[in-house]
Design a protein around this motif. Sequence first.
Motif, mmCIF file in Angstrom:
data_model
loop_
_atom_site.group_PDB
_atom_site.id
_atom_site.type_symbol
_atom_site.label_atom_id
_atom_site.label_comp_id
_atom_site.label_asym_id
_atom_site.label_seq_id
_atom_site.Cartn_x
_atom_site.Cartn_y
_atom_site.Cartn_z
ATOM 1 N N MET A 1 -1.899 -1.456 4.933
ATOM 2 C CA MET A 1 -2.502 -0.283 4.311
ATOM 3 C C MET A 1 -1.734 0.071 3.051
ATOM 4 S SD MET A 1 -3.214 2.087 7.620
ATOM 5 C CE MET A 1 -3.970 1.329 9.028
ATOM 6 N N MET A 2 -2.453 0.681 2.123
ATOM 7 C CA MET A 2 -1.798 1.046 0.875
ATOM 8 C C MET A 2 -0.918 2.284 1.080
ATOM 9 S SD MET A 2 -5.119 2.330 -1.277
ATOM 10 C CE MET A 2 -6.380 3.311 -0.483
ATOM 11 N N LEU A 3 0.052 2.447 0.189
ATOM 12 C CA LEU A 3 1.028 3.531 0.306
ATOM 13 C C LEU A 3 0.382 4.914 0.358
ATOM 14 C CD1 LEU A 3 4.048 3.601 0.659
ATOM 15 C CD2 LEU A 3 4.285 3.877 -1.810
ATOM 16 N N PRO A 4 -0.651 5.213 -0.451
ATOM 17 C CA PRO A 4 -1.288 6.527 -0.331
ATOM 18 C C PRO A 4 -1.843 6.812 1.059
ATOM 19 C CG PRO A 4 -1.928 5.507 -2.398
ATOM 20 C CD PRO A 4 -1.195 4.461 -1.605
ATOM 21 N N THR A 5 -2.355 5.783 1.728
ATOM 22 C CA THR A 5 -2.861 5.972 3.091
ATOM 23 C C THR A 5 -1.725 6.286 4.042
ATOM 24 O OG1 THR A 5 -4.624 4.381 2.588
ATOM 25 C CG2 THR A 5 -4.307 4.969 4.897
ATOM 26 N N TYR B 1 -7.098 -5.371 4.629
ATOM 27 C CA TYR B 1 -5.982 -5.516 3.690
ATOM 28 C C TYR B 1 -5.768 -4.199 2.963
ATOM 29 C CZ TYR B 1 -9.836 -6.233 0.355
ATOM 30 O OH TYR B 1 -10.973 -6.094 -0.398
ATOM 31 N N ASP B 2 -4.576 -4.061 2.372
ATOM 32 C CA ASP B 2 -4.294 -2.843 1.617
ATOM 33 C C ASP B 2 -5.207 -2.785 0.396
ATOM 34 O OD1 ASP B 2 -2.060 -3.561 -0.912
ATOM 35 O OD2 ASP B 2 -2.550 -5.075 0.573
ATOM 36 N N GLY B 3 -5.865 -1.655 0.221
ATOM 37 C CA GLY B 3 -6.803 -1.520 -0.884
ATOM 38 C C GLY B 3 -8.209 -1.985 -0.553
ATOM 39 N N ASP C 1 -9.748 0.775 4.004
ATOM 40 C CA ASP C 1 -8.516 1.500 3.689
ATOM 41 C C ASP C 1 -8.860 2.763 2.902
ATOM 42 O OD1 ASP C 1 -5.859 2.177 3.378
ATOM 43 O OD2 ASP C 1 -5.288 0.352 2.326
ATOM 44 N N LEU C 2 -9.756 2.624 1.954
ATOM 45 C CA LEU C 2 -10.194 3.776 1.163
ATOM 46 C C LEU C 2 -10.903 4.806 2.050
ATOM 47 C CD1 LEU C 2 -10.541 5.201 -1.554
ATOM 48 C CD2 LEU C 2 -12.645 3.882 -1.878
ATOM 49 N N MET C 3 -11.757 4.346 2.946
ATOM 50 C CA MET C 3 -12.450 5.267 3.851
ATOM 51 C C MET C 3 -11.459 6.050 4.710
ATOM 52 S SD MET C 3 -15.722 5.180 3.398
ATOM 53 C CE MET C 3 -16.416 5.753 4.930
ATOM 54 N N LEU C 4 -10.436 5.366 5.181
ATOM 55 C CA LEU C 4 -9.403 6.023 5.983
ATOM 56 C C LEU C 4 -8.661 7.059 5.146
ATOM 57 C CD1 LEU C 4 -8.028 6.053 8.759
ATOM 58 C CD2 LEU C 4 -6.505 4.238 7.937
ATOM 59 N N LEU C 5 -8.299 6.670 3.938
ATOM 60 C CA LEU C 5 -7.608 7.593 3.027
ATOM 61 C C LEU C 5 -8.442 8.840 2.776
ATOM 62 C CD1 LEU C 5 -5.344 8.251 0.923
ATOM 63 C CD2 LEU C 5 -6.727 6.990 -0.736
ATOM 64 N N VAL D 1 -7.834 5.606 -4.947
ATOM 65 C CA VAL D 1 -9.143 5.218 -5.492
ATOM 66 C C VAL D 1 -8.965 4.201 -6.625
ATOM 67 C CG1 VAL D 1 -11.139 6.046 -6.799
ATOM 68 C CG2 VAL D 1 -10.346 7.320 -4.795
ATOM 69 N N VAL D 2 -8.014 4.446 -7.524
ATOM 70 C CA VAL D 2 -7.762 3.521 -8.638
ATOM 71 C C VAL D 2 -7.273 2.172 -8.109
ATOM 72 C CG1 VAL D 2 -6.303 3.102 -10.666
ATOM 73 C CG2 VAL D 2 -7.335 5.362 -10.313
ATOM 74 N N TYR D 3 -6.347 2.219 -7.152
ATOM 75 C CA TYR D 3 -5.799 0.976 -6.594
ATOM 76 C C TYR D 3 -6.883 0.129 -5.939
ATOM 77 C CZ TYR D 3 -2.859 -2.179 -3.862
ATOM 78 O OH TYR D 3 -2.283 -3.295 -3.308
ATOM 79 N N VAL D 4 -7.747 0.768 -5.165
ATOM 80 C CA VAL D 4 -8.831 0.027 -4.513
ATOM 81 C C VAL D 4 -9.718 -0.645 -5.566
ATOM 82 C CG1 VAL D 4 -10.944 0.278 -3.146
ATOM 83 C CG2 VAL D 4 -8.829 1.385 -2.397
ATOM 84 N N GLY D 5 -9.977 0.066 -6.654
ATOM 85 C CA GLY D 5 -10.799 -0.504 -7.717
ATOM 86 C C GLY D 5 -10.161 -1.713 -8.400
#
Length: 201
Positions: free
Chosen positions: A1-5, A129-131, A135-139, A166-170
């Motif tokens: 998961m990404m750090l913001p999550t 995977y992270d991003g 992952d975005l939905m969870l965030l 949001v930017v990272y996922v993009g």
Amino acid sequence: MMLPTHAVIGLAVAAPLVVFYPDLAPAALTGILVGSLGPDLDLYAGHRRTLHYPTGYALLALPLAAVAVVVPTTMTVGVTAAIVGAAIHCQLDRFGGGLELRPWEGTSDRAVYDHVRGRWRRPKRWVRYDGSPEDLMLLLSIGLPLLVVLEGPFRAVVAVALVVGVVYVGLRRRLATVAPVVFGHVPDRLEEYVPERYRTQ
């Protein structure tokens, strides 16, 4: 998961204290935020191994939590929250993808290193995977309610986490293409600090 999550999940765990123990809530929120982010400081030095202790943090959290219940000070609550945040972070890394540049390919069997067992734990890929979109939905599902529940600097942290996420996922898949180009030409003296996965296509 990404750090913001990781950050918003940690804050969500401590958020109930805002209602039930408002005097201790800032210490808990600060501690769990630090703990939720801390393990990833090993990103360029043995990522998911050097500062990731999935079993160790969990075992340490239990006696610390007992102390915090018996002696609920800002120090005991803050330290306990930091260790709980780190423990949650390491467990969450198991639910994501493997330790590879393109985790959506599913080629790595390394999620997080367990020092107690002396081996890597395999990724479960519940969040691929992270991003990833999930992952975005969870965030978003955890972060947006926190914007209502939290106030002051903690609300600002959540807002920043949402924007960064949001930017990272993009950009996530593009970053995997750019990384070998950027890190493939570092000076020799810095090469040991660049993960192998960033230097190969």
